[in-house]
Write a protein that holds these residues in place. Structure first.
Motif, PDB file in Angstrom:
ATOM      1  N   ARG A 263      -4.155   7.050   3.818  1.00  0.00           N
ATOM      2  CA  ARG A 263      -3.403   6.678   5.017  1.00  0.00           C
ATOM      3  C   ARG A 263      -4.359   6.192   6.103  1.00  0.00           C
ATOM      4  O   ARG A 263      -5.402   6.798   6.328  1.00  0.00           O
TER       5      ARG A 263
ATOM      6  N   GLY B  55      -0.299   3.061   7.825  1.00  0.00           N
ATOM      7  CA  GLY B  55      -0.069   2.372   6.569  1.00  0.00           C
ATOM      8  C   GLY B  55      -0.879   2.993   5.465  1.00  0.00           C
ATOM      9  O   GLY B  55      -1.591   3.972   5.664  1.00  0.00           O
ATOM     10  N   LYS B  56      -0.779   2.402   4.289  1.00  0.00           N
ATOM     11  CA  LYS B  56      -1.535   2.857   3.121  1.00  0.00           C
ATOM     12  C   LYS B  56      -2.554   1.802   2.748  1.00  0.00           C
ATOM     13  O   LYS B  56      -2.231   0.614   2.704  1.00  0.00           O
TER      14      LYS B  56
ATOM     15  N   GLU C  87      -1.010  -1.792   3.602  1.00  0.00           N
ATOM     16  CA  GLU C  87       0.433  -2.041   3.572  1.00  0.00           C
ATOM     17  C   GLU C  87       1.116  -1.151   4.603  1.00  0.00           C
ATOM     18  O   GLU C  87       1.033   0.072   4.526  1.00  0.00           O
ATOM     19  N   THR C  88       1.769  -1.773   5.593  1.00  0.00           N
ATOM     20  CA  THR C  88       2.464  -1.018   6.636  1.00  0.00           C
ATOM     21  C   THR C  88       3.972  -1.186   6.566  1.00  0.00           C
ATOM     22  O   THR C  88       4.705  -0.411   7.165  1.00  0.00           O
ATOM     23  N   GLY C  89       4.438  -2.225   5.884  1.00  0.00           N
ATOM     24  CA  GLY C  89       5.863  -2.518   5.867  1.00  0.00           C
ATOM     25  C   GLY C  89       6.288  -3.387   7.042  1.00  0.00           C
ATOM     26  O   GLY C  89       7.445  -3.766   7.155  1.00  0.00           O
ATOM     27  N   PHE C  90       5.343  -3.738   7.912  1.00  0.00           N
ATOM     28  CA  PHE C  90       5.629  -4.580   9.084  1.00  0.00           C
ATOM     29  C   PHE C  90       5.974  -5.991   8.629  1.00  0.00           C
ATOM     30  O   PHE C  90       5.269  -6.572   7.811  1.00  0.00           O
ATOM     31  N   LYS C  91       7.072  -6.545   9.120  1.00  0.00           N
ATOM     32  CA  LYS C  91       7.527  -7.861   8.664  1.00  0.00           C
ATOM     33  C   LYS C  91       7.466  -8.944   9.735  1.00  0.00           C
ATOM     34  O   LYS C  91       7.049 -10.048   9.476  1.00  0.00           O
TER      35      LYS C  91
END
Length: 49
Positions: free
Chosen positions: A2, A20-21, A28-32
């Protein structure tokens, strides 16, 4: 692993602090997209400490 990252939009200057990971050298944070609909122009900085 993390990690904490700061994402700043290069268009409007909005700043996001996310967790994020780190996997295989990528974070990878998932932020779009930003609130201004920007999906591509970002400065991403990993926070240490």
């Amino acid at each position: 692993m993390r990690v904490k990252v700061t994402i700043r939009c290069k268009r409007c200057g909005e700043k996001f602090i996310l967790r994020g990971k780190r996997e295989k050298g990528k974070i990878e944070t998932g932020f779009k997209q930003c609130l201004c609909d920007n999906r591509e122009e970002f400065m991403i900085e990993e926070q240490h400490g």
